[in-house]
Design an enzyme around this catalytic site. Structure first.
Site: not given
Length: 193
Positions: A8-10, A13, A35
């Site tokens: 996931v990007s963050t 999430q 991240g």
């Protein structure tokens, strides 16, 4: 062996959707990264590094592996060098076949095109907003009138930045920034790359 990878990007999430899909596909060993997709993805590197002949790297979607076609092809090359394959659960693609390899490259190219088009739209939208006077970031603490008064008092020579900060009820940093913007505007100019 099926080796799963989820990303996931963050940090905020959740990978639960991907993990559930990987579990349903029979994957028992899963590596996860949380991240920005721009970073090194250390758990992907570990997952790819442990692949052996006959193994399959299983992902929920191909864009979890790479942000660009060259990155994707690099990962695919390393997977193939290990004698393994890649399987995407949502794109129903398996690189153990020639058609799967072709599909992978087409999907990677389409994903890169989509990211490039989104980036162009975002930049165009930001440029248009800037032309309309839109500013980003938190609102200024000092009104333009108060900032001009603070700078005028500072330039008169009888006041320190600390003293003016107290007088206007702002932090030293806010007062200092106001003075710097007025006395050295290039310090606040950041050229576009």
């Amino acid at each position: 062996m099926l080796i799963g990878y989820a990303r996931v990007s963050t940090i905020e999430q959740d990978t639960a959707l991907q993990l559930d899909a990987l579990k349903r596909a029979g994957v028992r060993k899963v590596f996860q990264d949380k991240g920005s997709g721009v970073g090194p993805r250390p758990h992907l590197q570990v997952a790819v590094g442990m692949l052996k002949a006959g193994d399959t790297l299983v992902v929920w979607k191909l864009d979890r592996i790479a942000r660009s076609l060259p990155q994707l092809l690099d990962v695919v090359g390393r997977v193939q060098d290990a004698g393994a394959g890649i399987r995407s659960l949502t794109e129903h693609m398996d690189t153990s076949t020639p058609m799967g390899q072709f599909t992978l490259q087409v999907l990677g190219a389409v994903a890169q095109l989509e990211r490039s088009m989104i980036r162009e739209r975002v930049i165009a939208g930001q440029s248009a907003a800037m032309e309309r006077g839109k500013r980003w970031g938190p609102p200024r603490v000092l009104s333009p009138r108060d900032e001009a008064s603070l700078v005028r008092l500072y330039r008169s020579g009888g006041h320190t930045v600390s003293g003016l900060a107290g007088r206007f009820g702002v932090s030293y940093g806010v007062a200092r920034s106001a003075v710097l913007r007025a006395t050295n505007p290039l310090a606040y100019y950041t050229p576009r790359r």
